[in-house]
Design a protein around this motif. Sequence first.
Motif, PDB file in Angstrom:
ATOM      1  N   PHE A  16      43.924  48.492  27.507  1.00 45.20           N
ATOM      2  CA  PHE A  16      44.627  48.400  28.793  1.00 45.20           C
ATOM      3  C   PHE A  16      44.208  49.548  29.713  1.00 45.20           C
ATOM      4  O   PHE A  16      43.987  49.348  30.913  1.00 45.20           O
ATOM      5  N   LEU A  17      44.083  50.749  29.141  1.00 43.21           N
ATOM      6  CA  LEU A  17      43.672  51.901  29.947  1.00 43.21           C
ATOM      7  C   LEU A  17      42.259  51.718  30.480  1.00 43.21           C
ATOM      8  O   LEU A  17      41.968  52.040  31.633  1.00 43.21           O
ATOM      9  N   GLY A  18      41.374  51.186  29.645  1.00 42.36           N
ATOM     10  CA  GLY A  18      40.006  50.959  30.095  1.00 42.36           C
ATOM     11  C   GLY A  18      39.930  49.955  31.228  1.00 42.36           C
ATOM     12  O   GLY A  18      39.188  50.136  32.190  1.00 42.36           O
ATOM     13  N   THR A  19      40.732  48.879  31.116  1.00 43.58           N
ATOM     14  CA  THR A  19      40.754  47.889  32.190  1.00 43.58           C
ATOM     15  C   THR A  19      41.291  48.477  33.482  1.00 43.58           C
ATOM     16  O   THR A  19      40.750  48.240  34.570  1.00 43.58           O
ATOM     17  N   ALA A  20      42.363  49.262  33.357  1.00 38.35           N
ATOM     18  CA  ALA A  20      42.944  49.889  34.551  1.00 38.35           C
ATOM     19  C   ALA A  20      41.958  50.844  35.207  1.00 38.35           C
ATOM     20  O   ALA A  20      41.817  50.875  36.443  1.00 38.35           O
ATOM     21  N   LEU A  21      41.239  51.613  34.405  1.00 36.77           N
ATOM     22  CA  LEU A  21      40.259  52.546  34.960  1.00 36.77           C
ATOM     23  C   LEU A  21      39.100  51.804  35.620  1.00 36.77           C
ATOM     24  O   LEU A  21      38.564  52.256  36.634  1.00 36.77           O
ATOM     25  N   SER A  22      38.726  50.676  35.059  1.00 34.49           N
ATOM     26  CA  SER A  22      37.640  49.904  35.661  1.00 34.49           C
ATOM     27  C   SER A  22      38.037  49.383  37.041  1.00 34.49           C
ATOM     28  O   SER A  22      37.265  49.473  37.996  1.00 34.49           O
ATOM     29  N   TYR A  23      39.247  48.854  37.147  1.00 38.74           N
ATOM     30  CA  TYR A  23      39.706  48.375  38.451  1.00 38.74           C
ATOM     31  C   TYR A  23      39.880  49.526  39.435  1.00 38.74           C
ATOM     32  O   TYR A  23      39.595  49.379  40.629  1.00 38.74           O
ATOM     33  N   LEU A  24      40.339  50.669  38.950  1.00 34.39           N
ATOM     34  CA  LEU A  24      40.477  51.833  39.822  1.00 34.39           C
ATOM     35  C   LEU A  24      39.115  52.286  40.335  1.00 34.39           C
ATOM     36  O   LEU A  24      38.953  52.600  41.526  1.00 34.39           O
ATOM     37  N   ALA A  25      38.128  52.319  39.428  1.00 37.10           N
ATOM     38  CA  ALA A  25      36.780  52.695  39.846  1.00 37.10           C
ATOM     39  C   ALA A  25      36.207  51.711  40.856  1.00 37.10           C
ATOM     40  O   ALA A  25      35.515  52.097  41.802  1.00 37.10           O
ATOM     41  N   LEU A  26      36.523  50.432  40.663  1.00 37.25           N
ATOM     42  CA  LEU A  26      36.061  49.419  41.612  1.00 37.25           C
ATOM     43  C   LEU A  26      36.665  49.649  42.988  1.00 37.25           C
ATOM     44  O   LEU A  26      35.971  49.577  44.014  1.00 37.25           O
ATOM     45  N   CYS A  27      37.958  49.947  43.038  1.00 36.96           N
ATOM     46  CA  CYS A  27      38.611  50.197  44.332  1.00 36.96           C
ATOM     47  C   CYS A  27      38.048  51.435  45.004  1.00 36.96           C
ATOM     48  O   CYS A  27      37.800  51.452  46.215  1.00 36.96           O
ATOM     49  N   VAL A  28      37.835  52.487  44.220  1.00 35.19           N
ATOM     50  CA  VAL A  28      37.274  53.726  44.782  1.00 35.19           C
ATOM     51  C   VAL A  28      35.864  53.479  45.305  1.00 35.19           C
ATOM     52  O   VAL A  28      35.489  53.972  46.378  1.00 35.19           O
ATOM     53  N   ALA A  29      35.070  52.723  44.542  1.00 35.96           N
ATOM     54  CA  ALA A  29      33.705  52.438  44.975  1.00 35.96           C
ATOM     55  C   ALA A  29      33.679  51.659  46.282  1.00 35.96           C
ATOM     56  O   ALA A  29      32.915  51.967  47.198  1.00 35.96           O
ATOM     57  N   ILE A 169      30.494  45.863  41.274  1.00 36.45           N
ATOM     58  CA  ILE A 169      30.110  44.483  40.983  1.00 36.45           C
ATOM     59  C   ILE A 169      30.002  44.249  39.481  1.00 36.45           C
ATOM     60  O   ILE A 169      30.454  43.224  38.958  1.00 36.45           O
ATOM     61  N   VAL A 170      29.412  45.210  38.761  1.00 37.26           N
ATOM     62  CA  VAL A 170      29.302  45.080  37.309  1.00 37.26           C
ATOM     63  C   VAL A 170      30.679  45.006  36.673  1.00 37.26           C
ATOM     64  O   VAL A 170      30.925  44.200  35.759  1.00 37.26           O
ATOM     65  N   SER A 171      31.619  45.823  37.155  1.00 39.93           N
ATOM     66  CA  SER A 171      32.977  45.799  36.613  1.00 39.93           C
ATOM     67  C   SER A 171      33.634  44.445  36.858  1.00 39.93           C
ATOM     68  O   SER A 171      34.321  43.902  35.987  1.00 39.93           O
ATOM     69  N   MET A 172      33.427  43.876  38.046  1.00 42.64           N
ATOM     70  CA  MET A 172      34.006  42.571  38.354  1.00 42.64           C
ATOM     71  C   MET A 172      33.435  41.489  37.448  1.00 42.64           C
ATOM     72  O   MET A 172      34.167  40.629  36.940  1.00 42.64           O
ATOM     73  N   VAL A 173      32.122  41.516  37.237  1.00 46.17           N
ATOM     74  CA  VAL A 173      31.483  40.500  36.404  1.00 46.17           C
ATOM     75  C   VAL A 173      31.967  40.606  34.967  1.00 46.17           C
ATOM     76  O   VAL A 173      32.278  39.594  34.315  1.00 46.17           O
ATOM     77  N   ARG A 174      32.062  41.838  34.455  1.00 46.51           N
ATOM     78  CA  ARG A 174      32.530  42.011  33.085  1.00 46.51           C
ATOM     79  C   ARG A 174      33.958  41.516  32.927  1.00 46.51           C
ATOM     80  O   ARG A 174      34.307  40.872  31.928  1.00 46.51           O
ATOM     81  N   GLY A 175      34.807  41.810  33.896  1.00 43.44           N
ATOM     82  CA  GLY A 175      36.186  41.332  33.834  1.00 43.44           C
ATOM     83  C   GLY A 175      36.273  39.821  33.864  1.00 43.44           C
ATOM     84  O   GLY A 175      37.059  39.215  33.130  1.00 43.44           O
ATOM     85  N   ALA A 176      35.449  39.196  34.726  1.00 43.11           N
ATOM     86  CA  ALA A 176      35.466  37.739  34.824  1.00 43.11           C
ATOM     87  C   ALA A 176      34.991  37.094  33.527  1.00 43.11           C
ATOM     88  O   ALA A 176      35.554  36.101  33.062  1.00 43.11           O
ATOM     89  N   LEU A 177      33.935  37.658  32.907  1.00 47.30           N
ATOM     90  CA  LEU A 177      33.432  37.106  31.648  1.00 47.30           C
ATOM     91  C   LEU A 177      34.454  37.254  30.530  1.00 47.30           C
ATOM     92  O   LEU A 177      34.631  36.353  29.718  1.00 47.30           O
ATOM     93  N   ALA A 178      35.133  38.408  30.496  1.00 44.97           N
ATOM     94  CA  ALA A 178      36.144  38.612  29.463  1.00 44.97           C
ATOM     95  C   ALA A 178      37.291  37.625  29.620  1.00 44.97           C
ATOM     96  O   ALA A 178      37.793  37.072  28.643  1.00 44.97           O
ATOM     97  N   LYS A 179      37.698  37.379  30.853  1.00 46.22           N
ATOM     98  CA  LYS A 179      38.777  36.420  31.090  1.00 46.22           C
ATOM     99  C   LYS A 179      38.339  35.014  30.719  1.00 46.22           C
ATOM    100  O   LYS A 179      39.110  34.233  30.156  1.00 46.22           O
ATOM    101  N   LYS A 180      37.074  34.675  31.020  1.00 50.51           N
ATOM    102  CA  LYS A 180      36.571  33.344  30.696  1.00 50.51           C
ATOM    103  C   LYS A 180      36.534  33.130  29.194  1.00 50.51           C
ATOM    104  O   LYS A 180      36.875  32.063  28.691  1.00 50.51           O
ATOM    105  N   ARG A 181      36.125  34.166  28.455  1.00 47.20           N
ATOM    106  CA  ARG A 181      36.118  34.052  26.995  1.00 47.20           C
ATOM    107  C   ARG A 181      37.522  33.858  26.460  1.00 47.20           C
ATOM    108  O   ARG A 181      37.751  33.109  25.528  1.00 47.20           O
ATOM    109  N   GLY A 182      38.494  34.566  27.050  1.00 49.51           N
ATOM    110  CA  GLY A 182      39.869  34.423  26.594  1.00 49.51           C
ATOM    111  C   GLY A 182      40.431  33.046  26.873  1.00 49.51           C
ATOM    112  O   GLY A 182      41.140  32.465  26.057  1.00 49.51           O
ATOM    113  N   ASP A 183      40.119  32.492  28.065  1.00 44.38           N
ATOM    114  CA  ASP A 183      40.631  31.169  28.422  1.00 44.38           C
ATOM    115  C   ASP A 183      39.906  30.048  27.712  1.00 44.38           C
ATOM    116  O   ASP A 183      40.394  28.922  27.638  1.00 44.38           O
TER     117      ASP A 183
END
Length: 250
Positions: A16-29, A169-183
């Motif tokens: 959960f912390l890693g996901t939160a940090l990834s989204y935070l880094a995306l917003c900062v970027a 962009i890399v963070s967004m793609v990784r998140g989307a792929l992880a969600k797709k695998r889960g669904d």
Amino acid sequence: MSGRRKAEAPVSPLGFLGTALSYLALCVAALAALVLVVIPLVTGSQTYSVLTSSMAPKYAPGTFLVVKPVPFDELRVGDVITFQIESGSSAVITHRITAISPSQSGETTFITKGDNNDVEDELPVREVQVRGKLFYAVPFVGFAANALGNSDRGEALQWGAVALMGYGIVSMVRGALAKKRGDGETPESDAGTDDPDSDSTDGETARTAHFIFHREDPLGHDDPVLEECEHCNHDAAHPRDRSHRKPVAV
């Protein structure tokens, strides 16, 4: 048919912390790219870094300044402007306009002063010296720009923004792929042969076997038989009772 999905594994605190940090880094970027590169390019602004304390504390050393060109006659007392120390010189100063006065030749000039200075600047500022009006400022970012030097600053900021956007962009793609695998997990059927709680397929099989059992010949004959009633009543009188019937061979 009934079915149930596999029990999902609980999300660990580190995940959960890693996901939160990834989204935070995306917003900062995204924000950094927007503020440091996109807006200055779109508006035709120039970027500078504060090197001295003449405008402290509001614009302390290390502050990143975005200066936008504006018509000279739109500038007013109280505006913060960036101007050349001498006409044609690359060295600039960012100070506040304290007065507007005409020169002896009738040309309008500005009297400027640093917010942290005790006295006004010695020389008036002419129109040809003005580079623009302060658009906005970002604290501390100027330190990195100062380390790069004036010549490489613009290119380095652009590359830095590209790197930040690429990371986002890399963070967004990784998140989307992880969600797709889960669904994409397929539900498992409850109709397995080892599941004692199954009430679908096993139930159908049991009902079929029960039906076949009652259709078999009760006397064990292999040949087909006809059955007739001993009494005068029709079979409807005893729809399920076979005790009053006798087999007749064909």
